[in-house]
Write an enzyme that holds these catalytic residues in place. Structure first.
Site, PDB file in Angstrom:
ATOM      1  N   LYS A  15      16.311  29.991 -46.226  1.00  0.00           N
ATOM      2  CA  LYS A  15      15.153  29.306 -46.101  1.00  0.00           C
ATOM      3  C   LYS A  15      15.217  27.931 -46.356  1.00  0.00           C
ATOM      4  O   LYS A  15      14.830  27.072 -45.722  1.00  0.00           O
ATOM      5  CB  LYS A  15      13.950  29.772 -46.862  1.00  0.00           C
ATOM      6  CG  LYS A  15      13.380  31.146 -46.316  1.00  0.00           C
ATOM      7  CD  LYS A  15      12.186  31.387 -47.518  1.00  0.00           C
ATOM      8  CE  LYS A  15      12.448  31.547 -48.711  1.00  0.00           C
ATOM      9  NZ  LYS A  15      13.187  32.622 -49.152  1.00  0.00           N
ATOM     10  N   ARG A  90       4.083  32.383 -52.398  1.00  0.00           N
ATOM     11  CA  ARG A  90       4.917  33.471 -52.697  1.00  0.00           C
ATOM     12  C   ARG A  90       3.773  34.699 -53.148  1.00  0.00           C
ATOM     13  O   ARG A  90       4.423  35.469 -53.533  1.00  0.00           O
ATOM     14  CB  ARG A  90       5.872  32.940 -54.054  1.00  0.00           C
ATOM     15  CG  ARG A  90       6.982  32.807 -53.587  1.00  0.00           C
ATOM     16  CD  ARG A  90       7.672  32.545 -54.935  1.00  0.00           C
ATOM     17  NE  ARG A  90       9.288  32.526 -54.993  1.00  0.00           N
ATOM     18  CZ  ARG A  90      10.152  31.456 -54.674  1.00  0.00           C
ATOM     19  NH1 ARG A  90       9.675  30.460 -54.138  1.00  0.00           N
ATOM     20  NH2 ARG A  90      11.303  31.668 -54.859  1.00  0.00           N
ATOM     21  N   ARG A 127      27.715  35.238 -54.029  1.00  0.00           N
ATOM     22  CA  ARG A 127      27.572  33.894 -54.655  1.00  0.00           C
ATOM     23  C   ARG A 127      28.472  33.670 -55.725  1.00  0.00           C
ATOM     24  O   ARG A 127      28.024  33.275 -56.848  1.00  0.00           O
ATOM     25  CB  ARG A 127      26.074  33.710 -55.054  1.00  0.00           C
ATOM     26  CG  ARG A 127      25.248  33.411 -54.109  1.00  0.00           C
ATOM     27  CD  ARG A 127      23.718  33.027 -54.427  1.00  0.00           C
ATOM     28  NE  ARG A 127      22.845  33.096 -53.494  1.00  0.00           N
ATOM     29  CZ  ARG A 127      21.485  32.710 -53.534  1.00  0.00           C
ATOM     30  NH1 ARG A 127      20.863  32.480 -54.801  1.00  0.00           N
ATOM     31  NH2 ARG A 127      20.858  32.423 -52.410  1.00  0.00           N
ATOM     32  N   ARG A 186      28.364  32.305 -60.145  1.00  0.00           N
ATOM     33  CA  ARG A 186      27.928  30.930 -60.176  1.00  0.00           C
ATOM     34  C   ARG A 186      27.058  30.830 -61.534  1.00  0.00           C
ATOM     35  O   ARG A 186      26.227  31.664 -61.586  1.00  0.00           O
ATOM     36  CB  ARG A 186      27.176  30.390 -59.053  1.00  0.00           C
ATOM     37  CG  ARG A 186      27.878  29.307 -58.198  1.00  0.00           C
ATOM     38  CD  ARG A 186      27.318  29.213 -56.822  1.00  0.00           C
ATOM     39  NE  ARG A 186      25.894  29.184 -56.884  1.00  0.00           N
ATOM     40  CZ  ARG A 186      25.183  29.174 -55.639  1.00  0.00           C
ATOM     41  NH1 ARG A 186      25.839  29.057 -54.596  1.00  0.00           N
ATOM     42  NH2 ARG A 186      24.105  29.176 -55.584  1.00  0.00           N
ATOM     43  N   ARG A 197      14.708  38.311 -58.896  1.00  0.00           N
ATOM     44  CA  ARG A 197      13.985  37.513 -57.860  1.00  0.00           C
ATOM     45  C   ARG A 197      13.783  38.566 -56.713  1.00  0.00           C
ATOM     46  O   ARG A 197      12.883  38.364 -56.064  1.00  0.00           O
ATOM     47  CB  ARG A 197      14.848  36.360 -57.324  1.00  0.00           C
ATOM     48  CG  ARG A 197      14.959  35.344 -58.439  1.00  0.00           C
ATOM     49  CD  ARG A 197      14.961  33.892 -57.570  1.00  0.00           C
ATOM     50  NE  ARG A 197      15.725  33.102 -58.243  1.00  0.00           N
ATOM     51  CZ  ARG A 197      17.050  32.334 -58.191  1.00  0.00           C
ATOM     52  NH1 ARG A 197      17.479  32.596 -57.103  1.00  0.00           N
ATOM     53  NH2 ARG A 197      17.387  31.621 -58.763  1.00  0.00           N
TER      54      ARG A 197
HETATM   55  P1  ADP Z   1      15.640  30.109 -54.725  1.00  0.00           P
HETATM   56  O1  ADP Z   1      16.527  29.664 -55.564  1.00  0.00           O
HETATM   57  O2  ADP Z   1      15.670  31.863 -54.281  1.00  0.00           O
HETATM   58  O3  ADP Z   1      15.428  29.413 -53.277  1.00  0.00           O
HETATM   59  P2  ADP Z   1      13.227  28.909 -55.378  1.00  0.00           P
HETATM   60  O4  ADP Z   1      14.229  27.581 -55.510  1.00  0.00           O
HETATM   61  O5  ADP Z   1      12.529  28.795 -54.407  1.00  0.00           O
HETATM   62  O6  ADP Z   1      14.099  29.923 -55.216  1.00  0.00           O
HETATM   63  O7  ADP Z   1      12.505  29.019 -56.667  1.00  0.00           O
HETATM   64  C1  ADP Z   1      13.186  29.054 -57.953  1.00  0.00           C
HETATM   65  C2  ADP Z   1      12.113  29.484 -59.020  1.00  0.00           C
HETATM   66  O8  ADP Z   1      10.813  28.818 -59.150  1.00  0.00           O
HETATM   67  C3  ADP Z   1      11.744  30.866 -58.792  1.00  0.00           C
HETATM   68  O9  ADP Z   1      12.533  31.908 -59.142  1.00  0.00           O
HETATM   69  C4  ADP Z   1      10.168  30.811 -59.545  1.00  0.00           C
HETATM   70  O10 ADP Z   1      10.318  30.973 -60.852  1.00  0.00           O
HETATM   71  C5  ADP Z   1       9.674  29.205 -59.272  1.00  0.00           C
HETATM   72  N1  ADP Z   1       9.029  29.153 -58.032  1.00  0.00           N
HETATM   73  C6  ADP Z   1       9.200  28.484 -57.056  1.00  0.00           C
HETATM   74  N2  ADP Z   1       8.079  28.659 -56.010  1.00  0.00           N
HETATM   75  C7  ADP Z   1       7.115  29.278 -56.573  1.00  0.00           C
HETATM   76  C8  ADP Z   1       5.982  29.918 -56.169  1.00  0.00           C
HETATM   77  N3  ADP Z   1       5.452  29.456 -54.935  1.00  0.00           N
HETATM   78  N4  ADP Z   1       5.263  30.377 -57.175  1.00  0.00           N
HETATM   79  C9  ADP Z   1       5.692  30.982 -58.373  1.00  0.00           C
HETATM   80  N5  ADP Z   1       6.982  30.520 -58.879  1.00  0.00           N
HETATM   81  C10 ADP Z   1       7.704  29.725 -57.901  1.00  0.00           C
END
Ligand code: ADP
Ligand code: ZN
Length: 254
Positions: A15, A90, A127, A186, A197
């Site tokens: 994404k 989310r 990863r 990593r 997650r």
């Molecule tokens: P990924 O590394 O899977 O792409 P993100 O960078 O989107 O994940 O988000 C990292 C962390 O930030 C999530 O695991 C969560 O703790 C928090 N987070 C991000 N967006 C949201 C949201 N919309 N609602 C709640 N927590 C969020």
């Protein structure tokens, strides 16, 4: 007509990359809640200090923190012509809040990037980087069906320890293709956090597909293709939905 876009899909679906690429191509901002929160943590702001431990565990930050952050970001002038949201909503409560901010701002296009569980596990399990030469082991071999199945069941049933052991076994059976060195996870991406997650996604975020799927601006895209192919499919789906939302399909009918 602004182009307001959200992307759904499991962790590892690509994404972030696709959101970035699409937003840049169309000259609209990409709003990533993960990036906003990481900046807050690094800047040691009040919100950053509150969310750091939650993020480290792979859990969700509470809706009362997230919703105002996104509302304020979408009120900035650069988002008037549209935006690509990555990582939000989310939860169903976040989706409901987003609908309320969208009042009078045009349609919301929702794209679900669909990737089969086995592929997600393969990506998350790969990863890995080489401890000796630092090479990225991105394209590690397929997990055996037995391992993938075990991880799926362990994740689904919430037995995190078992799932972690299964993913570690999967990773440790691989060696660096460049130098034969051992692969390590990593640092920002440990097994337990990745699996947490995935669990959180199934429990809290996947229900959003039900929330949105009956809308005329909902589209699914196959995420189990090359990044270029996904980008192309995504652009086609989004443009189709956007035309649909503006009420013009080129036929002159409303
Ligand atoms: P990924 O590394 O899977 O792409 P993100 O960078 O989107 O994940 O988000 C990292 C962390 O930030 C999530 O695991 C969560 O703790 C928090 N987070 C991000 N967006 C949201 C949201 N919309 N609602 C709640 N927590 C969020
Ligand atoms: Zn190596």
């Amino acid at each position: 007509m602004p182009l307001n876009l959200i992307m759904l899909g499991p962790p590892g679906a690509g994404k972030g990359t696709q959101a970035e690429r699409f937003a840049r191509g169309r000259g609209i901002p990409k709003v990533s809640t993960g990036d906003i929160l990481r900046d807050a943590v690094h800047g040691r702001t009040e919100i950053g200090n509150r969310v750091m431990a939650i993020m480290d565990r792979g859990e969700l930050v509470s809706d009362d923190v997230m919703i105002p952050v996104v509302r304020e970001r979408l009120e900035r002038p650069d988002a008037r012509t549209g935006f690509v949201l990555d990582g939000f909503p989310r939860t169903v409560a976040q989706a409901e809040a987003l609908d309320s901010f969208m009042d009078g701002r045009g349609a919301l296009i929702v794209v679900d990037i669909v990737v089969p569980e086995a592929e997600i596990l393969r990506r998350l399990g790969s990863r890995m980087i080489c401890r000796d030469c630092g090479a990225n082991a991105g394209s590690a071999a397929e997990p055996t069906a037995a391992v993938a199945d075990h991880v799926t069941r362990a994740t689904g049933s919430g037995v995190a320890a078992e799932a972690v052991a299964a993913v570690s076994a999967l990773a440790e059976s691989e060696r660096c293709r460049r130098c034969g060195g051992r692969l390590v996870q990593r640092a920002d991406d440990s097994d337990a956090v990745v699996l947490e997650r995935l669990k959180v996604y199934h429990r809290q975020t996947e229900p959003l597909v039900q929330y949105y799927r009956h809308r005329p601006t909902f589209r699914s895209v196959n995420g189990a293709q090359s990044p270029d192919q996904v980008a192309e499919a995504l652009a086609r789906a989004i443009d189709g939905a956007h035309l649909n939302a503006t009420g013009s399909d080129g036929s002159g009918r409303p």
